[in-house]
Design a protein around this motif. Structure first.
Motif, PDB file in Angstrom:
ATOM      1  N   ALA A  80       0.827  -1.203   0.000  1.00 32.14           N
ATOM      2  CA  ALA A  80       0.000   0.000   0.000  1.00 32.14           C
ATOM      3  C   ALA A  80       0.862   1.255   0.000  1.00 32.14           C
ATOM      4  O   ALA A  80       0.585   2.212  -0.731  1.00 32.14           O
ATOM      5  N   ARG A  81       1.915   1.266   0.824  1.00 35.24           N
ATOM      6  CA  ARG A  81       2.818   2.420   0.836  1.00 35.24           C
ATOM      7  C   ARG A  81       3.486   2.602  -0.518  1.00 35.24           C
ATOM      8  O   ARG A  81       3.685   3.724  -0.991  1.00 35.24           O
ATOM      9  N   GLU A  88       0.967   4.095  -2.905  1.00 35.61           N
ATOM     10  CA  GLU A  88       0.644   5.477  -2.545  1.00 35.61           C
ATOM     11  C   GLU A  88       1.682   6.484  -3.053  1.00 35.61           C
ATOM     12  O   GLU A  88       1.393   7.681  -3.109  1.00 35.61           O
ATOM     13  N   THR A  89       2.868   6.029  -3.438  1.00 37.04           N
ATOM     14  CA  THR A  89       3.836   6.939  -4.046  1.00 37.04           C
ATOM     15  C   THR A  89       3.453   7.284  -5.477  1.00 37.04           C
ATOM     16  O   THR A  89       4.062   8.177  -6.077  1.00 37.04           O
ATOM     17  N   ASP A 119      -6.101   6.850  -0.648  1.00 42.52           N
ATOM     18  CA  ASP A 119      -5.668   6.270   0.625  1.00 42.52           C
ATOM     19  C   ASP A 119      -5.752   4.751   0.506  1.00 42.52           C
ATOM     20  O   ASP A 119      -6.821   4.158   0.668  1.00 42.52           O
ATOM     21  N   ILE A 120      -4.619   4.131   0.231  1.00 43.27           N
ATOM     22  CA  ILE A 120      -4.576   2.679   0.049  1.00 43.27           C
ATOM     23  C   ILE A 120      -4.207   1.985   1.360  1.00 43.27           C
ATOM     24  O   ILE A 120      -4.653   0.876   1.634  1.00 43.27           O
ATOM     25  N   THR A 130      -9.051   5.304  -7.712  1.00 42.49           N
ATOM     26  CA  THR A 130      -7.998   6.306  -7.604  1.00 42.49           C
ATOM     27  C   THR A 130      -7.417   6.572  -8.989  1.00 42.49           C
ATOM     28  O   THR A 130      -7.944   6.098 -10.002  1.00 42.49           O
ATOM     29  N   ARG A 153      -4.182  11.826   2.756  1.00 41.84           N
ATOM     30  CA  ARG A 153      -3.396  12.066   1.545  1.00 41.84           C
ATOM     31  C   ARG A 153      -3.424  13.535   1.148  1.00 41.84           C
ATOM     32  O   ARG A 153      -2.441  14.065   0.614  1.00 41.84           O
ATOM     33  N   PHE A 162       2.618  12.006  -3.396  1.00 41.15           N
ATOM     34  CA  PHE A 162       2.294  11.370  -4.666  1.00 41.15           C
ATOM     35  C   PHE A 162       2.651  12.336  -5.796  1.00 41.15           C
ATOM     36  O   PHE A 162       2.778  13.549  -5.579  1.00 41.15           O
TER      37      PHE A 162
END
Length: 417
Positions: free
Chosen positions: A113-114, A117-118, A123-124, A135, A311, A317
């Motif tokens: 997830a992190r 998220e980049t 919001d994963i 998203t 986020r 991101f």
């Protein structure tokens, strides 16, 4: 090693290692032919891809057209308006196997997830097991490279798996973009061995539920790995029509069996791409490459609901600087719904002018809305003209046509929440 959901039921990728092998290109290298007497080769178009249900469409009398590199059904014998109305009143079955399906695999949900998220503003990390989230992949300028669905498996043994569904026309670019930017320990596994169908409409829950009781209790944007008459599959309660319904992913070699059983239900009919487009337009949903692209931000596109509070505050991101600025100060232009007066539709590219005649924007999608019995459009206008009720002009065949700005959707959503 953690495996993607339903991997044991696949043939094309029995293990993650096999799934991760370099894929064959979507199209073979462009062939050339030299006619007698020609001094230079003449390009021969690459053949269109076919979904696993192609022969069924042809047998059932579909009119086939090129779409996103595939030979796809645009309509069947009843026609687009009849198909559209059938989905609104009963249940329609769509072949969306041209869409890209893939899995992100790593050592636990937090890790993958992190990593994702980049690349996206959604919001994963806080995506709950068995839930799905919409998203976008953004670029450094805050534009949208693609929009996608992300699903977290409900199975605790598959905690390190996220399922992705991306748009067909740019799935190769998406896969390359993701693969080049994922950190060590997180891998993208293509799922080209899988098919995808959607069953949409108020009768979808009854039609699907008779073959898969587990699906009945799902709420909107929830998903499970289950069985449909004994066939392993992944089912989410989601879709692209504004209606209640499901998307069903399974092994390509088994999708025909699922479809034939669904079509045995009196309420279910095959629906083509034409009605899919009119349904999503009435629902006010974006079509990539038209309503959103690399120049439009999620804020301009009225997709801020897809960016969670964390986020918005943290960023982290691509394009965060622009998106956070637009969230704070407002975007210069906004996506809006447009209801033309009269019966003439305003299609993509139509210029939008203020009531006084000043250029203020462009139509990005437009056509006839069968459920509203009239023309409808979406487009972008300068923010000072974006309020519902604003009078505008649409330049159709070089003549100004009066219209009103409205808040989409044009037809209320009927999701089961």
């Amino acid at each position: 090693m953690t495996q993607a959901p339903d991997i044991p039921d696949t043939q094309a990728a029995e293990t993650p290692a096999e799934a991760a092998a370099p894929p064959a290109p979507e199209h073979p290298p462009e062939a050339t032919a030299i006619a007698s007497g020609d001094a230079a080769p003449t390009p021969v178009p690459a053949p269109l891809e076919q979904t696993p249900l192609h022969s069924l469409h042809v047998t059932r009398g579909a009119r086939m057209v090129p779409f996103a590199g595939y030979d796809m059904p645009v309509q069947y014998a009843d026609g687009i308006i009849a198909e559209h109305n059938h989905v609104r009143s009963s249940a329609g079955l769509f072949d969306v196997s041209h869409m890209g399906q893939a899995f992100l695999v790593g050592a636990g949900h937090e890790t993958i997830a992190r990593a994702l998220e980049t690349l996206v503003p959604g919001d994963i990390v806080n995506l709950a097991p068995g839930r799905q989230r919409y998203t976008q992949l953004t670029n450094e300028d805050g534009g949208i490279l693609d929009d996608l669905m992300v699903t977290r498996s409900a199975d605790p043994e598959e905690d390190g798996v996220l399922m992705l569904i991306v748009n067909a026309a740019i799935k190769e670019a998406d896969y390359a973009h993701l693969s080049a930017r994922l950190p060590a320990g997180v891998r993208l596994l293509r799922a080209d061995h899988r098919a995808l169908i959607a069953v949409q409409g108020p009768s979808a829950v009854l039609a699907v539920g008779r073959h898969c009781p587990d699906a009945v209790g799902l709420r909107f944007m929830s998903a499970i790995t289950t069985r449909f008459d004994g066939i392993d599959c992944h089912i989410s309660r989601s879709g692209y029509t504004g209606e209640d319904g499901y998307e069903i992913s399974c092994k390509a070699t088994r999708v025909r069996a699922i479809v034939e059983r669904l079509l045995s239900e009196p309420s279910v009919k095959l629906i083509g791409l034409g009605a899919r487009d009119s349904l999503r337009l009435e629902a006010g949903l974006c079509l990539y490459g038209h309503d959103i692209d690399t120049t439009t931000s999620p804020v301009e596109a009225a997709l801020t609901w897809s960016i969670g509070k964390r986020r918005r505050e943290e960023g982290g991101f691509p394009g965060a600087e622009r998106i956070q600025r637009e969230l704070r100060d407002g975007a210069a232009r906004l996506r809006v719904g447009i209801k033309p007066d009269g019966r003439a539709p305003a299609r993509e590219g139509t210029e939008i002018r203020s009531a006084e005649g000043a250029p203020i924007g462009k139509v990005t999608s437009g056509g006839f809305g069968p459920s509203v019995n009239g023309p409808i459009s979406m487009g972008y206008v300068a923010k000072e003209f974006a309020a519902a009720g604003t009078k505008v002009q649409l330049i159709v065949r070089d003549k100004p046509m009066p219209a009103d700005i409205v808040a989409p959707p044009f037809v209320p959503h009927r999701y089961v929440r």
